[in-house]
Design an enzyme around this catalytic site. Structure first.
Site, short mmCIF file in Angstrom:
data_model
loop_
_atom_site.label_atom_id
_atom_site.label_comp_id
_atom_site.label_asym_id
_atom_site.label_seq_id
_atom_site.Cartn_x
_atom_site.Cartn_y
_atom_site.Cartn_z
N GLU A 1 52.00 40.36 34.80
CA GLU A 1 53.46 40.32 34.88
C GLU A 1 54.04 41.69 35.23
OE1 GLU A 1 55.80 39.78 31.27
OE2 GLU A 1 54.02 40.30 30.07
N GLU B 1 29.81 50.96 40.32
CA GLU B 1 29.50 49.70 39.63
C GLU B 1 28.24 49.85 38.79
OE1 GLU B 1 31.53 46.30 42.47
OE2 GLU B 1 29.49 46.97 42.95
N CYS C 1 23.81 39.00 49.00
CA CYS C 1 24.84 38.68 48.02
C CYS C 1 24.28 37.91 46.83
CB CYS C 1 25.98 37.90 48.67
SG CYS C 1 27.31 37.47 47.53
N TYR D 1 31.28 52.01 46.12
CA TYR D 1 31.44 50.98 45.10
C TYR D 1 30.13 50.66 44.39
CZ TYR D 1 29.62 47.51 48.45
OH TYR D 1 28.83 46.81 49.33
N LYS E 1 24.84 41.45 40.48
CA LYS E 1 25.60 42.63 40.06
C LYS E 1 26.75 42.24 39.15
CE LYS E 1 28.35 44.22 43.04
NZ LYS E 1 28.83 44.71 44.35
N CYS F 1 26.20 40.87 45.24
CA CYS F 1 27.39 40.47 44.49
C CYS F 1 27.09 39.67 43.22
CB CYS F 1 28.31 39.63 45.36
SG CYS F 1 28.43 40.14 47.07
N HIS G 1 54.22 35.77 30.53
CA HIS G 1 54.23 36.71 29.40
C HIS G 1 53.44 36.15 28.22
CE1 HIS G 1 55.83 39.97 26.99
NE2 HIS G 1 56.13 39.08 26.03
N ARG H 1 28.71 64.16 46.62
CA ARG H 1 28.85 65.37 47.41
C ARG H 1 30.29 65.81 47.61
NH1 ARG H 1 27.41 63.03 53.48
NH2 ARG H 1 29.13 61.52 53.57
#
Length: 456
Positions: free
Chosen positions: A450, A188, A49, A184, A57, A54, A445, A205
């Site tokens: 929201e 990424e 990681c 993923y 990356k 992580c 908002h 594939r």
């Protein structure tokens, strides 16, 4: 085949093999409960990681996003003085500096907690003994937290490919990258290299990438990636790779038997458990057919004093899961804390593609397979940040609701800041929130989030 040393003093109460996120957390918590703890790591502190996963990356994804930010700024009144130039060398140097800082933090955390750090690989001699360099170290309990590594393809010319680990240390930014895979990691890195200025072709594939995610999310990401100019080749595999000067010739087994010319080919076809160095055969730890370590619901292997957590078990290969497992195990072994077993349900996760994916709960297909009668809510819109910029990138949000109980079974987002939105709403879904709970919550908002509390 136990060689138990029940009547002997051990060097450690608890020895952890692997200093990734899960192993480090478990070692620290065990030490905080008064256990004598050691940990072995033959690479860098923090494991995959922190070093090749992580963290770097996400830093790369941030860097890739600036390309679009510069373009969008013009629509908000900022003058375009010149085209921004990206320096791969500068970025890599900055990234390496940050990772080194984190390595030091992990080491300091362990040492401050009283954990003895062994900066070498460990392998088993028997149930209670490991070999570390020229040392033999004994422990009453041993935790395996060695994680995984990228799977390497076996076709002719695969040696010309890099894997995700290598992508963080390339000497220069490739001009054209062919990415092989549909998970993923593949999407990424497609975002990363495209945003930094490379041409990108992604080869998968199947009919559609991101298997296991909600179908609508998969389709939305596909469409957005095509709009960005990423070349998607579905229903295709790589037959072989040849080399011609500095170029790679990537031959596909699609309808046309296409040949792609690139200067970098990245394999992202999954990961395998990192067990080869452990000599598990010496002690008879059971592995499943895929090579992952078999454990019970208390992370115990078939050998009573040996445990395993994280990616090496193949359960849920996410850093926060490994951390929670390691913490639970240390509490259970070395304290009076009585904790229920971890429930692997409603785990939020994110994919740092462009647009990002954030998801928690089950997909529509999974919900129907489980027999739920559903209400489905969807919203597609262009975020405010892109209106003046003229960017046509859309956000897609999908909520899956059990018609009978009104509980929200799944929330799936593909858009800007999807990960940040998902983390907050994951708490509500974990607590069993109904659609009416969402409806009765005031929105902030103007935000994209929201939309989640105004879906009708």
């Amino acid at each position: 085949m136990s060689t138990s040393k029940k009547n002997k003093d051990y060097d450690y109460d608890y020895f952890v093999i692997g200093a990734g996120s899960g192993g480090v957390r478990s070692a620290r918590i065990a030490a905080s409960h008064g256990a004598k703890v050691g940990i072995a790591e033959g690479r860098h502190m923090g494991g995959t990681c922190v070093n090749v996963g992580c963290v770097p990356k996400k830093l790369m994804a941030y860097a890739a996003d600036y390309h679009a930010h510069f373009e969008d700024a013009v629509g908000f009144g900022w003058s375009e003085h010149k085209k921004a130039d990206f320096s791969w060398e500068t970025f890599i140097a900055s990234k390496d500096k940050e990772i080194n800082r984190l390595n030091e933090i992990y080491t300091n955390m362990l040492e401050k907690a009283g954990v003895k750090v062994h900066s070498e690989f460990a392998s088993f001699i028997d149930d209670h003994t490991v070999q570390i360099g020229d040392q033999k170290i004994t422990a009453k309990n041993i935790l395996i937290a060695t994680g995984g590594k990228p799977r390497v393809p076996s076709f002719d010319g695969a040696e010309h490919m890099i894997v995700s680990d290598d992508a963080f240390f390339l000497k220069e930014l490739p001009k054209h990258v062919v990415i092989y895979g549909g998970g993923y990691i593949a999407v990424e890195f497609a975002h990363i290299f495209k945003g930094m200025g490379s041409d990108v072709t992604l080869v998968y594939r199947g009919d559609l990438f991101m298997r296991g995610f909600d179908e609508d999310i998969r389709c939305h990401l596909r469409d957005e990636m095509i709009t960005q100019g990423i070349d998607l080749r579905f229903n295709a595999e790589i037959a072989h790779i040849g080399k011609q000067g500095d170029d790679l010739l990537v031959t596909l087994t699609d309808n046309e038997e296409s040949v792609l010319i690139c200067d970098c080919a990245l394999s992202a076809i999954g990961r395998v458990p990192e067990t080869a160095r452990l000599d598990l055969d010496k002690i008879g730890v059971d592995l499943n057919k895929a090579g992952y370590i078999e454990i019970n619901d208390r992370y115990q292997t078939n050998i009573s004093n040996i445990y395993a957590i994280g990616d090496v078990t193949g359960r849920v290969e996410l850093t926060p899961v490994a951390i929670k497992e390691g913490h639970w195990l240390a509490d259970t072994l070395f304290s009076d804390i009585d904790r229920e077993c971890i429930v692997y349900h409603n785990i939020p996760t994110a994919v740092f593609s462009r647009p990002q994916i954030g998801t928690v709960g089950i997909s529509e297909a999974e919900a129907r397979k489980e027999g739920f009668e559903l209400d489905i809510y969807k919203s597609t819109f262009r975020p405010m940040a892109f209106t003046l910029a003229g960017r046509n990138e859309k956000t897609f949000i999908k909520m899956i609701v059990d018609k009978k109980s009104r509980k929200v079974l799944g929330l799936h987002i593909c858009g800007t800041d999807a990960a940040e939105m998902t983390q907050g709403f994951a708490v509500a879904i974990k607590m069993g929130a109904t659609k009416e709970c969402f409806d009765e919550t005031f929105g902030i908002h103007p935000t994209s989030a929201e939309e989640i509390v105004t879906m009708r």
